[in-house]
Design a protein around this motif. Structure first.
Motif, PDB file in Angstrom:
ATOM      1  N   HIS A 152      37.423  40.009  52.183  1.00  0.00           N
ATOM      2  CA  HIS A 152      37.763  39.268  50.974  1.00  0.00           C
ATOM      3  C   HIS A 152      39.093  39.749  50.375  1.00  0.00           C
ATOM      4  O   HIS A 152      39.844  38.953  49.818  1.00  0.00           O
ATOM      5  CB  HIS A 152      36.615  39.305  49.967  1.00  0.00           C
ATOM      6  CG  HIS A 152      35.506  38.376  50.334  1.00  0.00           C
ATOM      7  ND1 HIS A 152      34.497  38.733  51.199  1.00  0.00           N
ATOM      8  CD2 HIS A 152      35.282  37.083  50.001  1.00  0.00           C
ATOM      9  CE1 HIS A 152      33.685  37.695  51.361  1.00  0.00           C
ATOM     10  NE2 HIS A 152      34.139  36.683  50.647  1.00  0.00           N
ATOM     11  N   ASN A 153      39.410  41.032  50.522  1.00  0.00           N
ATOM     12  CA  ASN A 153      40.734  41.508  50.114  1.00  0.00           C
ATOM     13  C   ASN A 153      41.818  40.833  50.950  1.00  0.00           C
ATOM     14  O   ASN A 153      42.865  40.449  50.434  1.00  0.00           O
ATOM     15  CB  ASN A 153      40.836  43.025  50.235  1.00  0.00           C
ATOM     16  CG  ASN A 153      40.231  43.739  49.043  1.00  0.00           C
ATOM     17  OD1 ASN A 153      40.181  43.204  47.939  1.00  0.00           O
ATOM     18  ND2 ASN A 153      39.771  44.948  49.262  1.00  0.00           N
ATOM     19  N   THR A 155      41.602  37.876  52.409  1.00  0.00           N
ATOM     20  CA  THR A 155      41.692  36.476  51.983  1.00  0.00           C
ATOM     21  C   THR A 155      42.416  36.364  50.645  1.00  0.00           C
ATOM     22  O   THR A 155      43.224  35.446  50.448  1.00  0.00           O
ATOM     23  CB  THR A 155      40.290  35.842  51.915  1.00  0.00           C
ATOM     24  OG1 THR A 155      39.691  35.916  53.208  1.00  0.00           O
ATOM     25  CG2 THR A 155      40.367  34.389  51.480  1.00  0.00           C
ATOM     26  N   LEU A 156      42.159  37.292  49.727  1.00  0.00           N
ATOM     27  CA  LEU A 156      42.863  37.269  48.445  1.00  0.00           C
ATOM     28  C   LEU A 156      44.363  37.461  48.632  1.00  0.00           C
ATOM     29  O   LEU A 156      45.172  36.797  47.969  1.00  0.00           O
ATOM     30  CB  LEU A 156      42.303  38.331  47.495  1.00  0.00           C
ATOM     31  CG  LEU A 156      40.957  37.989  46.878  1.00  0.00           C
ATOM     32  CD1 LEU A 156      40.369  39.207  46.162  1.00  0.00           C
ATOM     33  CD2 LEU A 156      41.076  36.813  45.921  1.00  0.00           C
ATOM     34  N   ASP A 160      46.814  34.610  47.363  1.00  0.00           N
ATOM     35  CA  ASP A 160      47.811  34.975  46.359  1.00  0.00           C
ATOM     36  C   ASP A 160      49.230  34.760  46.861  1.00  0.00           C
ATOM     37  O   ASP A 160      50.115  34.402  46.096  1.00  0.00           O
ATOM     38  CB  ASP A 160      47.631  36.430  45.915  1.00  0.00           C
ATOM     39  CG  ASP A 160      46.377  36.656  45.100  1.00  0.00           C
ATOM     40  OD1 ASP A 160      45.791  35.674  44.603  1.00  0.00           O
ATOM     41  OD2 ASP A 160      45.969  37.833  44.962  1.00  0.00           O
ATOM     42  N   THR A 179      40.640  31.195  44.809  1.00  0.00           N
ATOM     43  CA  THR A 179      40.818  32.601  44.430  1.00  0.00           C
ATOM     44  C   THR A 179      39.680  33.168  43.579  1.00  0.00           C
ATOM     45  O   THR A 179      39.155  34.241  43.903  1.00  0.00           O
ATOM     46  CB  THR A 179      42.190  32.805  43.744  1.00  0.00           C
ATOM     47  OG1 THR A 179      43.213  32.503  44.702  1.00  0.00           O
ATOM     48  CG2 THR A 179      42.365  34.223  43.243  1.00  0.00           C
ATOM     49  N   VAL A 182      36.523  33.815  45.808  1.00  0.00           N
ATOM     50  CA  VAL A 182      36.728  34.913  46.758  1.00  0.00           C
ATOM     51  C   VAL A 182      36.706  36.254  46.019  1.00  0.00           C
ATOM     52  O   VAL A 182      36.119  37.228  46.489  1.00  0.00           O
ATOM     53  CB  VAL A 182      38.041  34.707  47.544  1.00  0.00           C
ATOM     54  CG1 VAL A 182      38.360  35.918  48.413  1.00  0.00           C
ATOM     55  CG2 VAL A 182      37.943  33.444  48.403  1.00  0.00           C
ATOM     56  N   MET A 183      37.313  36.290  44.845  1.00  0.00           N
ATOM     57  CA  MET A 183      37.315  37.513  44.045  1.00  0.00           C
ATOM     58  C   MET A 183      35.891  37.880  43.630  1.00  0.00           C
ATOM     59  O   MET A 183      35.503  39.056  43.670  1.00  0.00           O
ATOM     60  CB  MET A 183      38.204  37.328  42.819  1.00  0.00           C
ATOM     61  CG  MET A 183      38.513  38.617  42.096  1.00  0.00           C
ATOM     62  SD  MET A 183      39.692  38.375  40.738  1.00  0.00           S
ATOM     63  CE  MET A 183      41.136  37.858  41.654  1.00  0.00           C
ATOM     64  N   ARG A 186      34.133  39.418  46.625  1.00  0.00           N
ATOM     65  CA  ARG A 186      34.616  40.782  46.866  1.00  0.00           C
ATOM     66  C   ARG A 186      34.042  41.749  45.848  1.00  0.00           C
ATOM     67  O   ARG A 186      33.560  42.828  46.200  1.00  0.00           O
ATOM     68  CB  ARG A 186      36.147  40.775  46.799  1.00  0.00           C
ATOM     69  CG  ARG A 186      36.868  42.053  47.229  1.00  0.00           C
ATOM     70  CD  ARG A 186      37.226  43.025  46.126  1.00  0.00           C
ATOM     71  NE  ARG A 186      37.639  42.460  44.871  1.00  0.00           N
ATOM     72  CZ  ARG A 186      38.900  42.298  44.500  1.00  0.00           C
ATOM     73  NH1 ARG A 186      39.887  42.595  45.304  1.00  0.00           N
ATOM     74  NH2 ARG A 186      39.163  41.828  43.276  1.00  0.00           N
TER      75      ARG A 186
END
Length: 197
Positions: A152-153, A155-156, A160, A179, A182-183, A186
């Motif tokens: 997930h980091n 993907t972020l 971003d 976003t 996903v955040m 995570r």
């Protein structure tokens, strides 16, 4: 980047060697799997920053492949985990990433008509799935959650980096839309992982 790929290749070779032994080899294999998962996170972050955020093809491929990994790993977690919170996270991830995949598939034909959506995982993510399948029942939840935080980091980083792309405004809008979800995934995975430590 070349050094990271060499480290990843070395990790894969060590993994193969360790998986041929007895229980001591199994313990070493689990350590190698954890190292491979950690290296994969670094490679993924770098790839998301350098390729995905800078090209439409890189963004679409990275997002679609990451989404496929999320769905497959959630399915494994649903069947292997005995922790109700981990199962709930996997169910949420499966629901949300199914919707994200549908939105991406709907956007690509008009936003990026020359880009083909991938239909299979890349080798790095196949390795992550293999590590989930190989995880012992006692280690599974920690392996899954660690992978989820890293994935997930990644993907972020991808989202971003693409959310202000003027060449593909529809995809940039999708990046902004995805976003928060996903955040949330995570952060939930990290909270569950922290509670286990």
């Amino acid at each position: 980047m070349k050094n990271i790929l060499i480290v990843s290749a070395a990790s894969l070779a060590l993994l193969a060697a360790c998986n041929q032994g007895d229980s001591a080899g199994q313990n070493a294999g689990e350590a190698v799997n954890a190292t491979q998962d950690a290296a994969s996170g670094v490679v993924g972050q770098t790839s998301a920053t350098t390729l995905g955020a800078n090209t439409i093809d890189g963004f679409v491929t990275g997002l679609a492949t990451g989404n496929m990994y999320e769905l497959q790993s959630a399915e494994i977690a649903a069947s292997k985990s005995t922790n109700a919170d981990v199962k709930a996270l996997a169910a949420m991830i499966e629901k949300d990433h199914t919707a994200a995949g549908e939105k991406l598939a709907a956007a690509v034909p008009t936003a990026a008509p020359n880009v083909a959506l991938p239909t299979a995982l890349d080798e790095r993510r196949k390795g992550l799935i293999d590590n989930l399948n190989a995880a012992t029942p006692g280690d599974f939840d920690k392996v899954y959650l660690t992978q989820q935080v890293a994935a997930h980091n990644e993907t972020l980083t991808l989202l971003d980096g693409f959310d202000d792309n003027t060449d593909a405004p529809t995809l940039a809008s999708l990046a902004r839309e995805l976003t928060p979800t996903v955040m949330a995934h995570r952060d939930r995975a990290q909270a569950l992982l922290d509670a286990m430590n």
